[in-house]
Motif scaffolding. Structure first.
Motif, PDB file in Angstrom:
ATOM      1  N   ARG A  16      62.102  19.656  72.177  1.00 59.00           N
ATOM      2  CA  ARG A  16      60.950  19.056  72.855  1.00 59.00           C
ATOM      3  C   ARG A  16      59.719  19.119  71.958  1.00 59.00           C
ATOM      4  O   ARG A  16      59.440  20.128  71.327  1.00 59.00           O
ATOM      5  CB  ARG A  16      60.642  19.799  74.161  1.00 59.00           C
ATOM      6  CG  ARG A  16      61.782  19.803  75.168  1.00 59.00           C
ATOM      7  CD  ARG A  16      61.944  18.432  75.815  1.00 59.00           C
ATOM      8  NE  ARG A  16      62.905  18.480  76.906  1.00 59.00           N
ATOM      9  CZ  ARG A  16      64.197  18.244  76.768  1.00 59.00           C
ATOM     10  NH1 ARG A  16      64.687  17.950  75.567  1.00 59.00           N
ATOM     11  NH2 ARG A  16      65.006  18.292  77.805  1.00 59.00           N
ATOM     12  N   LYS A  47      59.556  17.401  84.806  1.00 59.14           N
ATOM     13  CA  LYS A  47      60.679  16.810  84.079  1.00 59.14           C
ATOM     14  C   LYS A  47      60.552  15.292  84.037  1.00 59.14           C
ATOM     15  O   LYS A  47      60.709  14.668  82.975  1.00 59.14           O
ATOM     16  CB  LYS A  47      61.990  17.215  84.749  1.00 59.14           C
ATOM     17  CG  LYS A  47      63.234  16.683  84.066  1.00 59.14           C
ATOM     18  CD  LYS A  47      64.487  17.147  84.778  1.00 59.14           C
ATOM     19  CE  LYS A  47      65.745  16.591  84.111  1.00 59.14           C
ATOM     20  NZ  LYS A  47      66.977  17.038  84.819  1.00 59.14           N
ATOM     21  N   ASP A  48      60.247  14.668  85.174  1.00 56.27           N
ATOM     22  CA  ASP A  48      60.073  13.216  85.196  1.00 56.27           C
ATOM     23  C   ASP A  48      58.836  12.792  84.412  1.00 56.27           C
ATOM     24  O   ASP A  48      58.820  11.729  83.784  1.00 56.27           O
ATOM     25  CB  ASP A  48      59.957  12.728  86.645  1.00 56.27           C
ATOM     26  CG  ASP A  48      61.295  12.760  87.367  1.00 56.27           C
ATOM     27  OD1 ASP A  48      62.326  12.717  86.676  1.00 56.27           O
ATOM     28  OD2 ASP A  48      61.306  12.838  88.607  1.00 56.27           O
ATOM     29  N   LYS A  70      59.792  12.728  80.780  1.00 55.72           N
ATOM     30  CA  LYS A  70      60.613  11.565  80.473  1.00 55.72           C
ATOM     31  C   LYS A  70      59.780  10.288  80.420  1.00 55.72           C
ATOM     32  O   LYS A  70      60.058   9.384  79.626  1.00 55.72           O
ATOM     33  CB  LYS A  70      61.709  11.417  81.521  1.00 55.72           C
ATOM     34  CG  LYS A  70      62.803  12.463  81.444  1.00 55.72           C
ATOM     35  CD  LYS A  70      63.856  12.219  82.518  1.00 55.72           C
ATOM     36  CE  LYS A  70      64.975  13.253  82.439  1.00 55.72           C
ATOM     37  NZ  LYS A  70      65.996  13.020  83.502  1.00 55.72           N
ATOM     38  N   SER A  71      58.765  10.201  81.253  1.00 58.48           N
ATOM     39  CA  SER A  71      57.984   8.969  81.321  1.00 58.48           C
ATOM     40  C   SER A  71      57.058   8.774  80.126  1.00 58.48           C
ATOM     41  O   SER A  71      56.686   7.643  79.811  1.00 58.48           O
ATOM     42  CB  SER A  71      57.158   8.953  82.616  1.00 58.48           C
ATOM     43  OG  SER A  71      56.203  10.006  82.618  1.00 58.48           O
ATOM     44  N   ARG A 125      57.601  10.358  76.890  1.00 59.30           N
ATOM     45  CA  ARG A 125      58.215  10.573  75.583  1.00 59.30           C
ATOM     46  C   ARG A 125      58.586   9.235  74.936  1.00 59.30           C
ATOM     47  O   ARG A 125      58.761   8.225  75.609  1.00 59.30           O
ATOM     48  CB  ARG A 125      59.460  11.452  75.712  1.00 59.30           C
ATOM     49  CG  ARG A 125      60.668  10.748  76.294  1.00 59.30           C
ATOM     50  CD  ARG A 125      61.909  11.634  76.227  1.00 59.30           C
ATOM     51  NE  ARG A 125      63.097  10.947  76.715  1.00 59.30           N
ATOM     52  CZ  ARG A 125      63.864  10.167  75.957  1.00 59.30           C
ATOM     53  NH1 ARG A 125      63.554   9.968  74.685  1.00 59.30           N
ATOM     54  NH2 ARG A 125      64.921   9.578  76.457  1.00 59.30           N
ATOM     55  N   LYS A 182      61.000   6.850  73.655  1.00 60.74           N
ATOM     56  CA  LYS A 182      62.430   6.628  73.875  1.00 60.74           C
ATOM     57  C   LYS A 182      63.036   5.885  72.685  1.00 60.74           C
ATOM     58  O   LYS A 182      62.421   4.985  72.113  1.00 60.74           O
ATOM     59  CB  LYS A 182      62.649   5.834  75.164  1.00 60.74           C
ATOM     60  CG  LYS A 182      62.165   6.562  76.411  1.00 60.74           C
ATOM     61  CD  LYS A 182      62.372   5.732  77.653  1.00 60.74           C
ATOM     62  CE  LYS A 182      61.954   6.513  78.898  1.00 60.74           C
ATOM     63  NZ  LYS A 182      60.542   6.927  78.869  1.00 60.74           N
TER      64      LYS A 182
END
Length: 585
Positions: free
Chosen positions: A266, A422-423, A426-427, A429, A431
């Motif tokens: 991370r 956590k969400d 993910k939103s 980062r 991708k």
């Protein structure tokens, strides 16, 4: 008087030595100065009389302006708790005075809440460890508050549960102890015994988690985050904090999931931002006293967010995450009382203010709520507002209204609208594209060491000669090499010893060659629990012992352990091997 002065001045020009004319000239100048002063004072008195009598020309304008402002600030009507509308000024005054009198008065003893918490939790507050942090007030009030609670006054900066508490922005120097803690933990391991995958596990489970508690409270400066990232990168690839290897996979690729070509580490920057998004979510959805206090302090009258910190170490991080939270949150429309018609993104990913994008409009005065265009659970859109919706392609009638229920802010990435760190991570980062080879590498049947080797191979980052030379490193070229032979009737012994684990199960090996390079004999033997150094010394002893039993004349013994060779040359071998060495000789 001016004519007299001029006449006397002409006489002096004609007769410079005339003393009578000189005295008369001095007296005339004095009288002229007095006359000019009297004239100036007369006009000042006349102007004062006219001003008091007639007033300034702009006076009426300023009186009218003050009157208009006073009327705007005047409370004409106020609704009480019973729902009755009060319009009488005396009743309005009494209602306001009673409200704030109850608000700022203690119904119970101020310490009753602490006593209740002690009784319900079974824990006792320590007067020695507890501190009061008071705002701006005079010394008399401070002493009174301290007498009530029985606690001493504390001062910032201080530390609580290992976290520095400061007033204002968090600086690099304040977080220096936390960065030092990461360095100390990383240098405390025997990195020479750790493989790449072992260091990766330690980063995930230990090093990255040291900063999480602090990052969940306030935003870290960019320079500190970069320093932390550098420590993790160097520890992963070399095991040393200040040493950087040449052939490495970029950190952006390392910090991606397995299916995108990473190893699921991370970014500290993304961790910090996602934790700040949690604080911001709680700030926008006030469910406790902290969130209500923050809203009252940092949301200004125009429904805008304050641009200054006001002495808070938290607000910088909360304000910096507002954009990310707003971009990934939406609304379930109920009564519409909590949603600003122009400033909130309730009908599209952007707010109406952002879609119109016209600074000439006084947006600070646009305070209408969505409830203004809802009548009995149905949309009631004015024609001019409908034109705006049509212009931007917003079909307002497709948005359902949850009638008789309050508005609810939801987290769009989650199916049930519940926010999680956590969400949030993910939103935000970066991708990447899925790859095909990850499912063949990271399997339970494949040892993790081989998986990491294959992962570096797929990224083309193995330290091959070509990759090393691409980094500008010059390689030594070996033109020839040879094995030096012993003299006639002599032998040469090459030995080696090693232990798995240091200490761990060990073993030794020896090979014996003559002057022609022929192998005369070899030896391989397992050992018990030994260290690498002991195994090297044991190999030398066993080699010499075997050569002596065969009657061979030894030219030399060759080992790759400098410490073992030095020990035998100085006759300073481990005491546990002295008896064996004496027998072998």
């Amino acid at each position: 008087m001016s004519e007299k002065v001029e006449r006397v001045h002409q006489q002096l020009d004609n007769d410079v030595e005339n003393d009578v004319a000189a005295r008369e000239m001095a007296m005339a100048n004095q009288l002229l100065s007095q006359a000019l002063h009297n004239e100036e004072e007369l006009w000042w008195q006349k102007a004062r009389i006219n001003w008091l009598k007639s007033g300034n020309r702009n006076m009426a304008y300023f009186h009218a302006l003050a009157h208009i402002k006073r009327n705007k600030s005047l409370i004409h009507a106020l609704q009480n708790e019973d729902g009755r509308l009060l319009e009488d000024q005396d009743e309005i005054k009494a209602l306001i005075v009673n409200f704030f009198s109850e608000k700022f008065s203690f119904k119970d003893h101020p310490k009753s809440d602490l006593i209740f918490r002690q009784e319900t939790s079974g824990q006792v507050f320590s007067a020695e460890k507890s501190k009061l942090y008071l705002g701006p007030m005079n010394n008399a009030k401070k002493e009174k508050v301290k007498d009530i609670y029985g606690f001493d006054e504390g001062c910032l900066p201080t530390t609580n549960l290992g976290i520095p508490l400061v007033q204002g922005r968090v600086t690099k120097e304040i977080l220096r102890p936390l960065v030092g803690k990461i360095k100390k933990r990383a240098t405390g391991w025997a990195v020479n015994l750790l493989s790449l995958q072992g260091r990766e596990v330690l980063i995930q489970s230990v090093l990255s988690s040291i900063s999480i508690f602090s990052m969940g409270i306030y935003k870290w400066p960019t320079s500190v985050i970069k320093e932390g990232e550098r420590i993790l990168q160097n520890f992963l690839w070399s095991g040393e904090l200040e040493y950087k290897k040449a052939c490495v996979v970029t950190w952006d690729k390392v910090c991606k999931p397995f299916k995108e070509g990473g190893i699921n580490l991370r970014w500290l920057k993304k961790i910090s931002q996602s934790l700040m998004m949690k604080l911001t979510w709680n700030f926008l959805n006030p469910k406790d006293e902290w969130a209500k206090f923050m809203q009252a302090k940092f949301i200004v009258k125009a429904r805008n967010f304050s641009t200054i910190t006001k002495g808070s170490s938290i607000w910088v991080g909360v304000r910096g995450a507002l954009e990310d939270v707003s971009a990934h949150s939406g609304w379930v429309i109920g009564d519409g009382d909590c949603i600003n018609l122009w400033h909130d993104n309730w009908c599209s990913p952007l707010s109406l203010k952002e879609m119109i994008n016209d600074d000439a409009i006084p947006w600070s005065d646009q305070k209408a709520k969505v409830s203004y265009i809802i009548i009995e659970g149905r949309w009631s859109i004015p024609n001019n507002l409908q034109l705006i919706f049509d212009r931007f392609g917003v079909d307002i009638h497709r948005i359902k209204i949850n009638h008789h229920k309050p508005d609810k802010r939801v987290w769009k990435p989650d199916l049930i609208g519940k926010f999680s760190v956590k969400d949030a991570f993910k939103s935000i980062r970066n991708k990447g594209q899925p790859n095909w080879w990850f499912k063949f590498l990271f399997r339970r049947a494949i040892h993790l060491r081989l998986s990491m080797w294959g992962w570096r191979l797929c990224h083309g980052k193995l330290p091959t000669d070509d990759n090393v030379q691409k980094k500008g490193i010059t390689l030594l070229k070996i033109s020839s090499y040879f094995w030096e032979l012993p003299n006639h009737d002599e032998i040469k012994i090459n030995i080696n010893g090693a232990a798995k684990g240091n200490p761990g199960k060990g073993g030794i090996g020896c090979i014996f060659r003559d002057s022609e390079g022929k192998v005369l004999s070899s030896l391989a033997q397992g050992l018990g629990l030994v260290t690498n150094y002991t195994a090297e010394c044991k190999a030398i002893i066993k080699g010499v012992e075997l050569a002596a039993s065969n009657g061979w004349l030894i030219a030399w013994v060759k080992s790759d352990s400098k410490s073992a060779v030095k020990a035998f040359n100085s006759d300073n071998i481990p005491w546990t091997l002295e008896a064996e060495w004496a027998k072998a000789k």
